[in-house]
Design an enzyme around this catalytic site. Sequence first.
Site, PDB file in Angstrom:
ATOM      1  N   ASN A   1       9.140   7.570   2.477  1.00 28.10           N
ATOM      2  CA  ASN A   1       8.569   7.099   1.212  1.00 28.10           C
ATOM      3  C   ASN A   1       9.481   7.416   0.038  1.00 28.10           C
ATOM      4  O   ASN A   1       9.653   6.601  -0.876  1.00 28.10           O
ATOM      5  CB  ASN A   1       7.200   7.736   0.981  1.00 28.10           C
ATOM      6  CG  ASN A   1       6.137   7.228   1.938  1.00 28.10           C
ATOM      7  OD1 ASN A   1       6.338   6.237   2.640  1.00 28.10           O
ATOM      8  ND2 ASN A   1       5.004   7.893   1.975  1.00 28.10           N
TER       9      ASN A   1
ATOM     10  N   ARG B   1      10.181  -7.143   0.760  1.00 30.25           N
ATOM     11  CA  ARG B   1      11.201  -6.101   0.650  1.00 30.25           C
ATOM     12  C   ARG B   1      11.424  -5.366   1.969  1.00 30.25           C
ATOM     13  O   ARG B   1      10.492  -4.893   2.604  1.00 30.25           O
ATOM     14  CB  ARG B   1      10.815  -5.102  -0.445  1.00 30.25           C
ATOM     15  CG  ARG B   1      11.886  -4.040  -0.685  1.00 30.25           C
ATOM     16  CD  ARG B   1      11.440  -3.049  -1.737  1.00 30.25           C
ATOM     17  NE  ARG B   1      11.359  -3.661  -3.048  1.00 30.25           N
ATOM     18  CZ  ARG B   1      10.354  -3.446  -3.910  1.00 30.25           C
ATOM     19  NH1 ARG B   1       9.349  -2.675  -3.557  1.00 30.25           N
ATOM     20  NH2 ARG B   1      10.364  -4.010  -5.102  1.00 30.25           N
TER      21      ARG B   1
ATOM     22  N   HIS C   1       2.042 -13.352  -0.886  1.00 28.20           N
ATOM     23  CA  HIS C   1       1.522 -12.128  -0.280  1.00 28.20           C
ATOM     24  C   HIS C   1       0.151 -12.359   0.352  1.00 28.20           C
ATOM     25  O   HIS C   1      -0.395 -11.467   0.991  1.00 28.20           O
ATOM     26  CB  HIS C   1       1.451 -11.033  -1.359  1.00 28.20           C
ATOM     27  CG  HIS C   1       1.212  -9.659  -0.840  1.00 28.20           C
ATOM     28  ND1 HIS C   1       0.049  -8.960  -1.093  1.00 28.20           N
ATOM     29  CD2 HIS C   1       1.976  -8.835  -0.088  1.00 28.20           C
ATOM     30  CE1 HIS C   1       0.109  -7.773  -0.530  1.00 28.20           C
ATOM     31  NE2 HIS C   1       1.264  -7.668   0.101  1.00 28.20           N
TER      32      HIS C   1
ATOM     33  N   HIS D   1      -5.504   0.722   3.478  1.00 27.69           N
ATOM     34  CA  HIS D   1      -4.783  -0.478   3.038  1.00 27.69           C
ATOM     35  C   HIS D   1      -5.691  -1.610   2.565  1.00 27.69           C
ATOM     36  O   HIS D   1      -5.214  -2.550   1.936  1.00 27.69           O
ATOM     37  CB  HIS D   1      -3.895  -0.969   4.198  1.00 27.69           C
ATOM     38  CG  HIS D   1      -2.844  -1.945   3.810  1.00 27.69           C
ATOM     39  ND1 HIS D   1      -2.926  -3.285   4.121  1.00 27.69           N
ATOM     40  CD2 HIS D   1      -1.686  -1.789   3.124  1.00 27.69           C
ATOM     41  CE1 HIS D   1      -1.853  -3.910   3.661  1.00 27.69           C
ATOM     42  NE2 HIS D   1      -1.086  -3.029   3.056  1.00 27.69           N
TER      43      HIS D   1
ATOM     44  N   TYR E   1      -2.878   0.855   9.954  1.00 30.66           N
ATOM     45  CA  TYR E   1      -3.397   0.610   8.609  1.00 30.66           C
ATOM     46  C   TYR E   1      -4.869   0.207   8.695  1.00 30.66           C
ATOM     47  O   TYR E   1      -5.274  -0.473   9.633  1.00 30.66           O
ATOM     48  CB  TYR E   1      -2.643  -0.536   7.924  1.00 30.66           C
ATOM     49  CG  TYR E   1      -1.184  -0.301   7.627  1.00 30.66           C
ATOM     50  CD1 TYR E   1      -0.513   0.845   8.066  1.00 30.66           C
ATOM     51  CD2 TYR E   1      -0.450  -1.235   6.910  1.00 30.66           C
ATOM     52  CE1 TYR E   1       0.829   1.037   7.795  1.00 30.66           C
ATOM     53  CE2 TYR E   1       0.899  -1.057   6.629  1.00 30.66           C
ATOM     54  CZ  TYR E   1       1.536   0.080   7.083  1.00 30.66           C
ATOM     55  OH  TYR E   1       2.867   0.268   6.817  1.00 30.66           O
TER      56      TYR E   1
ATOM     57  N   ARG F   1      -5.625   4.522  -3.083  1.00 36.87           N
ATOM     58  CA  ARG F   1      -4.841   5.366  -2.179  1.00 36.87           C
ATOM     59  C   ARG F   1      -3.580   5.915  -2.834  1.00 36.87           C
ATOM     60  O   ARG F   1      -3.237   7.075  -2.694  1.00 36.87           O
ATOM     61  CB  ARG F   1      -4.488   4.569  -0.928  1.00 36.87           C
ATOM     62  CG  ARG F   1      -3.785   5.373   0.138  1.00 36.87           C
ATOM     63  CD  ARG F   1      -2.340   4.962   0.308  1.00 36.87           C
ATOM     64  NE  ARG F   1      -2.237   3.564   0.680  1.00 36.87           N
ATOM     65  CZ  ARG F   1      -1.114   2.870   0.594  1.00 36.87           C
ATOM     66  NH1 ARG F   1      -0.016   3.431   0.115  1.00 36.87           N
ATOM     67  NH2 ARG F   1      -1.077   1.593   0.944  1.00 36.87           N
TER      68      ARG F   1
END
Length: 687
Positions: free
Chosen positions: A45, A405, A435, A596, A472, A568
């Site tokens: 991360n 990405r 998306h 998620h 997720y 989150r």
Amino acid sequence: MSVRYPLLNRELGILGFNERVLAQAADPQVPLLERLRFICITSSNLDEFFEVRMAGLQEQIRDNPGALTPDGMSLQHAYDLVVERAQRLVHRQYTMLHETVLPALEQEGIYFHASDTWNDEQLEWARRYFLDELLPVLTPIGLDPAHPFPRVLNKSLNFVVELEGRDAFGRQAVMGIVQAPRALPRVVRMPHALSGFEHGFVLLSSFMQYFVGELFPQLTVKSCNQFRITRNSELFVDEDEITNLRVALQGELPARHLGNAVRLEVSADTPPHIVRRLLVESELGEKDCYRVAGSVNLVRLMQIPDLVDRPDLKFTPFTASTPSAITNAPTMFDAIDNGDILLHHPYESFQPVLELLQQAARDPSVVAIKQTIYRTGTDSPLMDALMEAARNGKEVTVVVELLARFDEETNINWASQLEAVGAHVVYGVVGHKCHAKMMLIVRRVVQAGKASLRRYVHLGTGNYHPRTARLYTDFGLMTADQKICEDVHHVFQQLTGIGGELTLHELWQSPFTLHPRIIDAIRVEIDNARAGKRARVVAKMNALLEPTVIAALYEASQAGVKVDLIVRGVCALKPGVPGLSENITVRSIVGRFLEHHRIYYFHANGAEDVYLSSADWMDRNLFRRVEVAFPIRDRKLKRRVIAEGLSVCLGDNQSAWQMHSDGHYRRRRAGKTIRNAQLGLLAKFCS
């Protein structure tokens, strides 16, 4: 830029989330190998954080040093605060690894053999391995006027070697650089007979530091230290100039590894003059240097849990369930014809989504399939099904987001394969990433002797990615509802063709109606509260940053609306401020699975409007992406979303963190009864 309402800093919020992730590694209730995994996740991360967010901050400081951040700080002050907190986080991470996790692993027979612990037999094995497996692949670079400092690749493992003596050409040796190719394993298993431990490992850096002299024969090695440079990884594609997005992107991808440096990581024992040289060569300042006690890349340890067969040190495996509405039906189409189906991943299997597409690919009655792809992985049965459908003569249209990405190359490869079998591939809308998670199947059916076309839709909050569907938490809806299917059809038509703004009946779509509909829904709650009626907003998402939504939530709080937010990651809203947000709570759930799903709940005079979406409440999602939010109309399914997606999180007192008005989070403490959202859902759905 003046700030009318108080906001919290985005970068500090991201670091706060990673502090919560790292806290999982300190939790003795988390299995030991999973604690190691959480340390590695924190490193991964942070890599992305520096590649994107810190790189962006550095660019802004260079281009417009007098500008302010959205929360009202000067760019330089914000940068300094972020660097200070990042340094503390990294220090805490390495301390936890070396003082807690590695000693505990050693007690369990899992050991990392440093070179200073090798006995004679281990040393001979290590020497043989280096000479046979590593040396032939390595390329030493001696630094002199003919060999300038190399531009090392982004996040590559490198070694700076301080040398003494003269080489065969009489040149005075001072320094050399060795880059470890990505093809080399970062962790090597030592034979059990030599290790003395059930699972013994040697890091690549241990081989390199001990035997690096083999690369510089007849010279004296004074020091050898590992370092790593993180670079700006944002891709630049000029939307006004490109004629083919895929070709333009393929030209940009190689440059990602060679962008401007944003961070230097060095081992803590690196001599100061060597560090100064590395900083100069990288064009970085002292504050951009992170001195670490150990390996400069902890992500390499992510493979250890997979290499060690110790189920007792890992999360208990589970088998996701499948709704009876699916198992009792002959086909997926029959199941959907019987009523809407809600899937809650990872507790319920993602397999029905794959089966729907696979059945569609082979069903002679199916005439067309339309699909969006954002992330799907390099080995995807879903993509295989789409290609099978195209080979079987179906009209297959796939909207592939090439600018997802770090998945750009994967998506380019899939786009090429799809085109090769005759599928129509489009890349969405330049300037607006697609998306949204949508699948549309058009099937010819016969009812009462009359043939007609019937649409089936799957909409989701998460990607069409079988692996992440087990990691997720996401919701997916399968429906043949005419209005929803018609809306999805129109969105696909808009993405593949050219036309004006759509009038949708059920879906909220960004960049057009999603933001105003969210604001309108909050305003209904404000009006109801002011009229003395019950009013409530509950929303769950990954991030909350968009200023006008935050302003509307502040206004709602002041009007008496009870607002519960489950965010989150980063949240720019300040909860619990008297006179501003005392009716707002913010929680973050961090556990085994990555939370998620995006859920929007509005009381709406008792109608309880519930929407699921792919969109966080961020500028990019609401204004610069194609997203959809879709309603859950079926009362039973709506109660499920409220119970499984919202209520369990609001009641969690083990994996939940509560945000305070200063932006800091504190873990909620369990009382007599422990309530853990994820564990409760695992117990309910899984075996």
